[in-house]
Design a protein around this motif. Sequence first.
Motif, PDB file in Angstrom:
ATOM      1  N   LYS A 205       0.854  -1.184   0.000  1.00 54.66           N
ATOM      2  CA  LYS A 205       0.000   0.000   0.000  1.00 54.66           C
ATOM      3  C   LYS A 205       0.893   1.238   0.000  1.00 54.66           C
ATOM      4  O   LYS A 205       1.836   1.336   0.804  1.00 54.66           O
ATOM      5  N   ILE A 206       0.594   2.179  -0.878  1.00 49.52           N
ATOM      6  CA  ILE A 206       1.423   3.377  -1.068  1.00 49.52           C
ATOM      7  C   ILE A 206       0.587   4.615  -0.774  1.00 49.52           C
ATOM      8  O   ILE A 206      -0.581   4.695  -1.168  1.00 49.52           O
ATOM      9  N   ALA A 207       1.191   5.585  -0.085  1.00 42.70           N
ATOM     10  CA  ALA A 207       0.521   6.860   0.196  1.00 42.70           C
ATOM     11  C   ALA A 207       1.231   7.987  -0.539  1.00 42.70           C
ATOM     12  O   ALA A 207       2.473   8.058  -0.549  1.00 42.70           O
ATOM     13  N   ILE A 208       0.461   8.849  -1.159  1.00 41.89           N
ATOM     14  CA  ILE A 208       0.985  10.066  -1.776  1.00 41.89           C
ATOM     15  C   ILE A 208       0.655  11.228  -0.846  1.00 41.89           C
ATOM     16  O   ILE A 208      -0.512  11.476  -0.544  1.00 41.89           O
ATOM     17  N   TYR A 209       1.681  11.930  -0.396  1.00 39.87           N
ATOM     18  CA  TYR A 209       1.501  13.037   0.552  1.00 39.87           C
ATOM     19  C   TYR A 209       1.832  14.335  -0.188  1.00 39.87           C
ATOM     20  O   TYR A 209       2.975  14.564  -0.566  1.00 39.87           O
ATOM     21  N   GLY A 210       0.806  15.176  -0.403  1.00 38.19           N
ATOM     22  CA  GLY A 210       0.984  16.373  -1.213  1.00 38.19           C
ATOM     23  C   GLY A 210       0.859  17.669  -0.456  1.00 38.19           C
ATOM     24  O   GLY A 210       1.123  17.748   0.742  1.00 38.19           O
ATOM     25  N   ASP A 211       0.434  18.689  -1.154  1.00 44.71           N
ATOM     26  CA  ASP A 211       0.291  20.026  -0.586  1.00 44.71           C
ATOM     27  C   ASP A 211      -1.055  20.587  -1.037  1.00 44.71           C
ATOM     28  O   ASP A 211      -1.693  20.068  -1.951  1.00 44.71           O
ATOM     29  N   TYR A 212      -1.477  21.697  -0.405  1.00 45.39           N
ATOM     30  CA  TYR A 212      -2.820  22.222  -0.634  1.00 45.39           C
ATOM     31  C   TYR A 212      -2.895  23.262  -1.749  1.00 45.39           C
ATOM     32  O   TYR A 212      -3.966  23.832  -1.990  1.00 45.39           O
ATOM     33  N   ASP A 213      -1.773  23.552  -2.441  1.00 39.62           N
ATOM     34  CA  ASP A 213      -1.864  24.484  -3.561  1.00 39.62           C
ATOM     35  C   ASP A 213      -1.947  23.714  -4.879  1.00 39.62           C
ATOM     36  O   ASP A 213      -1.896  22.483  -4.892  1.00 39.62           O
ATOM     37  N   VAL A 214      -2.066  24.433  -5.996  1.00 37.52           N
ATOM     38  CA  VAL A 214      -2.261  23.764  -7.285  1.00 37.52           C
ATOM     39  C   VAL A 214      -1.078  22.866  -7.633  1.00 37.52           C
ATOM     40  O   VAL A 214      -1.258  21.765  -8.163  1.00 37.52           O
ATOM     41  N   ASP A 215       0.129  23.311  -7.325  1.00 36.66           N
ATOM     42  CA  ASP A 215       1.307  22.493  -7.599  1.00 36.66           C
ATOM     43  C   ASP A 215       1.221  21.167  -6.842  1.00 36.66           C
ATOM     44  O   ASP A 215       1.452  20.087  -7.404  1.00 36.66           O
ATOM     45  N   GLY A 216       0.876  21.241  -5.568  1.00 41.45           N
ATOM     46  CA  GLY A 216       0.768  20.022  -4.775  1.00 41.45           C
ATOM     47  C   GLY A 216      -0.401  19.145  -5.178  1.00 41.45           C
ATOM     48  O   GLY A 216      -0.305  17.907  -5.175  1.00 41.45           O
ATOM     49  N   ILE A 217      -1.514  19.772  -5.523  1.00 41.63           N
ATOM     50  CA  ILE A 217      -2.713  19.016  -5.921  1.00 41.63           C
ATOM     51  C   ILE A 217      -2.461  18.266  -7.228  1.00 41.63           C
ATOM     52  O   ILE A 217      -2.787  17.082  -7.350  1.00 41.63           O
ATOM     53  N   THR A 218      -1.875  18.948  -8.216  1.00 42.81           N
ATOM     54  CA  THR A 218      -1.625  18.293  -9.499  1.00 42.81           C
ATOM     55  C   THR A 218      -0.548  17.220  -9.380  1.00 42.81           C
ATOM     56  O   THR A 218      -0.634  16.176 -10.036  1.00 42.81           O
ATOM     57  N   SER A 219       0.455  17.458  -8.546  1.00 36.09           N
ATOM     58  CA  SER A 219       1.484  16.443  -8.311  1.00 36.09           C
ATOM     59  C   SER A 219       0.867  15.183  -7.723  1.00 36.09           C
ATOM     60  O   SER A 219       1.191  14.054  -8.134  1.00 36.09           O
ATOM     61  N   THR A 220      -0.026  15.378  -6.761  1.00 41.99           N
ATOM     62  CA  THR A 220      -0.703  14.243  -6.133  1.00 41.99           C
ATOM     63  C   THR A 220      -1.576  13.515  -7.143  1.00 41.99           C
ATOM     64  O   THR A 220      -1.602  12.276  -7.205  1.00 41.99           O
ATOM     65  N   ALA A 221      -2.294  14.287  -7.967  1.00 37.90           N
ATOM     66  CA  ALA A 221      -3.195  13.690  -8.954  1.00 37.90           C
ATOM     67  C   ALA A 221      -2.436  12.801  -9.945  1.00 37.90           C
ATOM     68  O   ALA A 221      -2.902  11.713 -10.296  1.00 37.90           O
ATOM     69  N   ILE A 222      -1.277  13.262 -10.395  1.00 36.80           N
ATOM     70  CA  ILE A 222      -0.482  12.469 -11.340  1.00 36.80           C
ATOM     71  C   ILE A 222      -0.144  11.108 -10.754  1.00 36.80           C
ATOM     72  O   ILE A 222      -0.332  10.066 -11.402  1.00 36.80           O
ATOM     73  N   TRP A 223       0.330  11.111  -9.526  1.00 36.21           N
ATOM     74  CA  TRP A 223       0.769   9.853  -8.922  1.00 36.21           C
ATOM     75  C   TRP A 223      -0.395   8.936  -8.582  1.00 36.21           C
ATOM     76  O   TRP A 223      -0.319   7.717  -8.773  1.00 36.21           O
ATOM     77  N   VAL A 224      -1.469   9.507  -8.063  1.00 33.64           N
ATOM     78  CA  VAL A 224      -2.619   8.667  -7.721  1.00 33.64           C
ATOM     79  C   VAL A 224      -3.205   8.040  -8.984  1.00 33.64           C
ATOM     80  O   VAL A 224      -3.512   6.840  -9.015  1.00 33.64           O
TER      81      VAL A 224
END
Length: 588
Positions: A85-104
């Motif tokens: 099981k893998i967790a993606i830990y991002g940030d609350y701005d657009v850069d962090g949101i899009t980074s998280t979206a790519i990996w998920v």
Amino acid sequence: MRKIVEKSVLGRAWVVDDDDDVNNNAYATDHLVEKILARRGIVSPDDVEHFLNPSIKNNMPDPSTMMDMDSAARIIADAVLAHDKIAIYGDYDVDGITSTAIWVKYLRALGCDVVWHLPTREGEGYGLNINAIDDIASMGVKLIITVDCGISGVVEVAHAKEIGLQVVITDHHSPDETLPNADAVVNPKRGDDRSGLSYMAGVGVAFMTLIALRRELRSRDIDANLRAKIDEINPSSYLDFVALGTVCDTMPLVGLNRAFVATGLQVLERRQNLGLRVLMDIAQIKHASVYSVGFALGPRLNAAGRLDSASPALELLLTDNPLIASDLAQKLNEMNTERIDIQNAIMLRATEMADACCASGRCSLFVCGDGWHGGVMGIIAGRLKDKYNLPACVATKADGVINGSGRSIAGIDLGHIIHQALSVGILTEGGGHAAAAGFSLPEENYEAFCDFLEKSVREQLNGAMPQSEIVVDAEMDASGANMELVNQMATLEPFGQGNPEPTLVLHGAVLRYVEKMGNGLHLYGKVATARGNNLSFVGFNMVGTPVGNFLLDDANTNTTITLLGRLKKNDYNGRVSPQFFLEDIAIG
């Protein structure tokens, strides 16, 4: 530098970086694009070709040039193949949101068991936190991948390791002297990184890491089903996310970033992502551009994280359900409206405080209010920076703690100042880059930070005040402002940080007509040129300014003026024409 105008109506000097003789056809539009590129240091035929035709193929380096990239790819590949099981830990701005979206999206497409976490701005704050790590561990996660954060999480990463988690950090923020003891730390700003990619956004680093993982998986002895999934997924389909994060984090649009954004806008134009397609419709975006991303999509995606939790924005990017997408997009639009109202109210008070700072002769601005909403501090800092041409920090105070954001002018590395203040104990938390930063400090250190900020800015300025000076890309006769020139300017896109839209000076314009438009804050007008044709112009938020007052004075009709601004295409009711976006004027 050659001075075009000594003092404009707004009190600024206009200068151009060349030695053209104004009597030697300097106002002609011939080879204007080449002139602009040369003034930006792009001269050789190869450099010009790569700039005008940015492509991933010509700009994408081997991901392995980044420090720890191969280790990161191996660790993530091992987890994928072990069905961890893998967790993606991002940030609350657009850069962090899009980074998280790519990996998920990518890991889900591979069939992985993946969860994600975006911290709340007010409750958790930026970066890793121990409570969230414990919650992630309780879900059976074996590996945490950070995106757009993690580089400052020395204590938090140590805790994650103690409880048996593997941690791979992907980030682009400036590191402290001590790196977290993660299993891999991918950050082009590491002191030992020689990739030359320090200008990338967090989403760019995340995307490069994904490419490295894809290559690593394909090199393994894997089953045919997984190999088929890997081959089926086209990483370029995520470039709309990469463009969003890069533009909204105001990263310079040079090199690989320029290729990311140019290609990503093409992907966005195809509206393949359901959530973005619905949000574009709500925002009435007809065409994907840096402007529509930065001023329409970005603020709506950011609104959730500014006011509450960024989760709705991420869920919008991930959903395949039209009803859910519609509800989430509408929610984000409403949040953005609320954010604007909050921001405007705080801006009035912040401007009064900034006026007082300027009256004292300061080279920096630091304003702080009781209970201001933390989600709009960065926006207001940016507005103050633009208004006063000074680095600006804006903060909110609650329960004895001050939290804020800063935005800087060219020539002042605010991220470095924040890191220095952190190292000497004035700040308790802080990080960022040259143009933007965030910070926290105890209330009793307020004066100490004010003094430290001012001293540091003065040192970087060598004691001089920032000059109110506009560097112009080109000057020309107003008669040359036609659609042919608009199309020439379009070859320089995408515009943004590091590649701003060209600032032009138009000579020989005669004011014919002007009126207020929209909500009464903006101007629309026309000038006549030497060839007898009319050129329309717009001036946003100019009513009440010295420029607006001059233009609206009937006594100034038929006056010859010189215009400063940007030339764009106006597409109204199917009729295409050139239009000048006015920023300043000079008389004569």
